[in-house]
Scaffold this motif. Structure first.
Motif, mmCIF file in Angstrom:
data_model
loop_
_atom_site.group_PDB
_atom_site.id
_atom_site.type_symbol
_atom_site.label_atom_id
_atom_site.label_comp_id
_atom_site.label_asym_id
_atom_site.label_seq_id
_atom_site.Cartn_x
_atom_site.Cartn_y
_atom_site.Cartn_z
ATOM 1 N N ASN A 167 -29.861 -22.560 -36.897
ATOM 2 C CA ASN A 167 -28.645 -21.325 -36.715
ATOM 3 C C ASN A 167 -27.506 -21.666 -37.578
ATOM 4 O O ASN A 167 -26.967 -20.743 -38.113
ATOM 5 N N MET A 168 -26.961 -22.811 -36.952
ATOM 6 C CA MET A 168 -25.608 -23.175 -37.787
ATOM 7 C C MET A 168 -25.640 -23.203 -38.992
ATOM 8 O O MET A 168 -24.807 -22.863 -39.856
ATOM 9 N N LEU A 169 -26.782 -23.594 -39.813
ATOM 10 C CA LEU A 169 -26.776 -23.793 -41.443
ATOM 11 C C LEU A 169 -27.446 -22.637 -41.860
ATOM 12 O O LEU A 169 -27.468 -22.560 -43.395
ATOM 13 N N GLY A 170 -27.696 -21.647 -41.067
ATOM 14 C CA GLY A 170 -28.364 -20.495 -41.580
ATOM 15 C C GLY A 170 -29.645 -20.611 -42.242
ATOM 16 O O GLY A 170 -30.336 -19.708 -42.971
ATOM 17 N N LEU A 171 -30.599 -21.566 -41.555
ATOM 18 C CA LEU A 171 -31.910 -21.654 -42.355
ATOM 19 C C LEU A 171 -32.690 -20.614 -42.037
ATOM 20 O O LEU A 171 -33.754 -20.335 -42.790
ATOM 21 N N ASN A 172 -32.539 -20.088 -40.880
ATOM 22 C CA ASN A 172 -33.630 -18.755 -40.130
ATOM 23 C C ASN A 172 -33.321 -17.652 -41.075
ATOM 24 O O ASN A 172 -34.161 -16.918 -41.322
ATOM 25 N N GLU A 173 -32.391 -17.570 -42.010
ATOM 26 C CA GLU A 173 -32.013 -16.399 -42.795
ATOM 27 C C GLU A 173 -32.590 -16.678 -44.369
ATOM 28 O O GLU A 173 -32.477 -15.878 -45.173
ATOM 29 N N MET A 174 -33.037 -18.044 -44.574
ATOM 30 C CA MET A 174 -33.579 -18.207 -45.711
ATOM 31 C C MET A 174 -35.169 -17.968 -45.879
ATOM 32 O O MET A 174 -35.809 -17.790 -44.962
ATOM 33 N N ASN A 175 -35.615 -17.565 -47.291
ATOM 34 C CA ASN A 175 -36.892 -17.392 -47.256
ATOM 35 C C ASN A 175 -37.473 -18.867 -47.391
ATOM 36 O O ASN A 175 -37.193 -19.827 -47.168
ATOM 37 N N VAL A 176 -39.043 -18.570 -47.173
ATOM 38 C CA VAL A 176 -39.899 -19.700 -46.908
ATOM 39 C C VAL A 176 -39.765 -20.644 -47.910
ATOM 40 O O VAL A 176 -39.840 -22.013 -47.455
ATOM 41 N N GLU A 177 -39.696 -20.305 -49.327
ATOM 42 C CA GLU A 177 -39.668 -21.271 -50.179
ATOM 43 C C GLU A 177 -38.447 -22.328 -50.258
ATOM 44 O O GLU A 177 -38.620 -23.287 -50.366
ATOM 45 N N ASP A 178 -37.465 -21.521 -49.934
ATOM 46 C CA ASP A 178 -35.993 -22.323 -49.629
ATOM 47 C C ASP A 178 -35.844 -23.276 -48.652
ATOM 48 O O ASP A 178 -35.532 -24.376 -48.363
ATOM 49 N N GLN A 179 -36.613 -22.633 -47.547
ATOM 50 C CA GLN A 179 -36.806 -23.658 -46.120
ATOM 51 C C GLN A 179 -37.706 -24.943 -46.317
ATOM 52 O O GLN A 179 -37.257 -25.900 -46.148
ATOM 53 N N GLU A 180 -38.796 -24.529 -47.222
ATOM 54 C CA GLU A 180 -39.446 -25.865 -47.433
ATOM 55 C C GLU A 180 -39.172 -26.834 -48.360
ATOM 56 O O GLU A 180 -39.218 -28.177 -48.349
ATOM 57 N N MET A 181 -38.282 -26.356 -49.338
ATOM 58 C CA MET A 181 -37.663 -27.318 -50.294
ATOM 59 C C MET A 181 -36.482 -28.022 -49.661
ATOM 60 O O MET A 181 -36.308 -29.194 -49.620
#
Length: 506
Positions: free
Chosen positions: A155-169
């Motif tokens: 939540n702090m890094l805003g990862l949940n707001e990213m799309n799946v491809e960006d999270q995987e990267m």
């Protein structure tokens, strides 16, 4: 002009013959050093055995056993079987005081039986462990480490707001960094590895105890509904019971890890056995009581559907402190990958000495006394597996061979009771135990193919045949590419590595 020619000639000579280590005193002999005491040996076993499995997906035993009571029996019996196998390896470690575990024992027992076929089982063992299984495991475990290490900060890094491809990267980038750190630690110093692994070992045990403590608290307030079902629903299908034991024993794998680093254990004739007797029962207790805690808080359906059982448990029991669980998974996976890579580089080291791997993998840094080329090679292979992506099937087709090699090592123990009858054995396992280990290994080698026949086992056979194709020209006939001499020289200069002594340095 003469000077340039002289330098070129010296380089050609060096390319033909590896650089030697210092020869001005025994105290400067280059080789593996015995820097790990009993505590370090215990933490090597804990480091490999406790990975992500017990936190993320310990549900297969429950699924196939059918009941809470039978599931706990399975986890308990699997711990006993693992201890029996480890005790057999403890004797093997005194008869063959070399690093490499299964590989060293197969080489010693079968290697002299036939010039061609004798060393082949040991070579295939090293081929599968070094080229596929261990680096693939490290790749998967490091990716799991990356995924759970960022969960508390998502939540702090805003990862949940990213799309799946960006999270995987992002997960892959952190995994690459983690792999680099692991490789750096194992290159730099055995003492550095020991200190870090000891810290991570204690953290793993604390994470397990937090889960167990949560389960005890829930029981103390009367949450006993799930456990009161006892053995209700226990399966009567022998195949399902077999699969429950298969999955339980897979979670316990790693009990032989201390014998992979025999040459770096202080007083191995004592500490190998002691470390096994301490570590394996501790892990058995942790596994059984953690499963009891899970089944106290979560229903069977909740355990089956949860992406990570320990995380679901933490969310239910720990409230605002639930971040401790993904942090514990991250610590467990990092320590596990660190120890697996440490162990397989020692197998590379021994196999390199025998000419079963590149000779470079047996070279030791002149000051750090670590097998730098072997460590880097394992890091590179794991990196390539991480680039490939989904390698779960790869691990599955190779992992059933682990127990095949355990069985071969047990046969080696029985053979060496005859061929090495006069070797001093500080510890001698009761004869019934090797036969139990052999029976279990045959069962676990055959069971996956019967329960789930698929093409992936043909891939395993194909990879073994590929190993034979490598063995014949490069090991048996000792063919070498023309550029190998210069390549060896370059690597030696780059890593400050020289051929090791046959015996480890005390």
């Amino acid at each position: 002009m003469e000077r340039k020619r002289s330098e070129r000639e010296m380089e050609d000579v060096a390319a033909q013959e590896p650089l030697k280590g210092p020869e001005d005193g025994k105290d400067k002999a280059v080789g593996l050093k015995r820097e790990m005491g009993l505590l370090a040996a215990v933490n090597i076993i804990i480091g490999v055995m406790i990975g992500s499995g017990i936190f993320v997906s310990p549900t297969a035993a429950l699924k196939y056993s059918g009941s809470v009571g039978m599931c706990l029996v399975v986890w308990s019996v699997c711990g006993v079987i693992s201890l029996i196998g480890a005790l057999c390896f403890a004797e093997l470690g005194t008869v063959v005081p070399r690093s490499g575990a299964d590989y060293a024992y197969l080489l010693e027992s079968f290697g002299r039986l036939h010039k061609f076929w004798g060393p082949l089982p040991a070579f295939i063992c090293s081929w599968i462990y070094v080229v596929v299984l261990r680096p693939a495991e490290v790749a998967v475990i490091v990716l799991t480490f990356s995924e759970y290490s960022i969960q508390p900060f998502a939540n702090m890094l805003g990862l949940n707001e990213m799309n799946v491809e960006d999270q995987e990267m992002i997960i892959k980038l952190i995994a690459f960094l983690g792999l680099g750190i692991i490789t750096y630690i194992n290159m730099m110093s055995v003492k550095l590895y020991v200190h870090i692994n000891n810290i991570f070992g204690f953290c793993k045990v604390i994470a397990c105890l937090i889960v167990i403590g949560g389960g005890i608290y829930e029981l103390s307030i009367g949450n006993t509904k799930n456990l009161t079902s006892g053995f209700q629903g226990t399966t009567t299908n022998p195949g399902f019971i077999a699969l429950a034991f298969y999955n339980g024993l897979w979670a316990y794998d790693g009990w032989s890890s201390v014998t992979t680093v025999t040459e770096e254990i202080k007083a191995p004739e004592k500490n190998i056995l002691r470390s096994i007797v301490i570590a394996v029962p501790i892990i058995t207790g942790l596994y059984v009581f953690m499963n009891m805690a899970y089944m106290t808080v979560l229903s069977a359906d909740e355990m089956m559907t949860a992406p990570a059982v320990a995380v679901a448990f933490g969310n239910r029991v720990l409230g605002p402190f639930s971040f401790v669980i993904p942090l514990g998974v991250a610590l467990a996976t990092f320590g596990c990958a660190l120890s697996i890579q440490f162990g397989v580089t020692r197998l590379c080291f021994v196999a390199g000495q025998e000419g079963h791997m590149l000779k470079l993998t047996s070279y030791i840094h002149v000051r750090r006394f670590t097998p730098g080329p072997a460590v880097v090679m394992q890091g590179v292979i794991a990196f390539l597996f991480m680039l490939v992506g989904n390698i779960g099937e790869l691990i599955e087709f190779a992992s059933f061979l682990i127990w095949f090699f355990y069985g071969c090592a047990t046969v080696a123990l029985l053979i060496m009771r005859k061929t090495h009858a006069n070797v001093h054995r500080p510890y001698k396992v009761p004869l019934i135990l090797p036969f139990i280990t052999l029976a279990v290994s045959i069962f676990l080698s055959v069971m996956p193919m019967i329960a789930d026949p698929s093409l992936k086992y043909l891939f395993a056979v194909a990879f073994i045949l590929m190993g034979v194709a490598v063995y014949v020209p490069f090991v048996y006939y000792k063919k070498k590419p023309k550029m190998m001499g210069k390549f060896t020289y370059i690597i030696q200069m780059l890593f400050e590595a020289v051929p090791s002594e046959n015996e480890s340095v005390d």
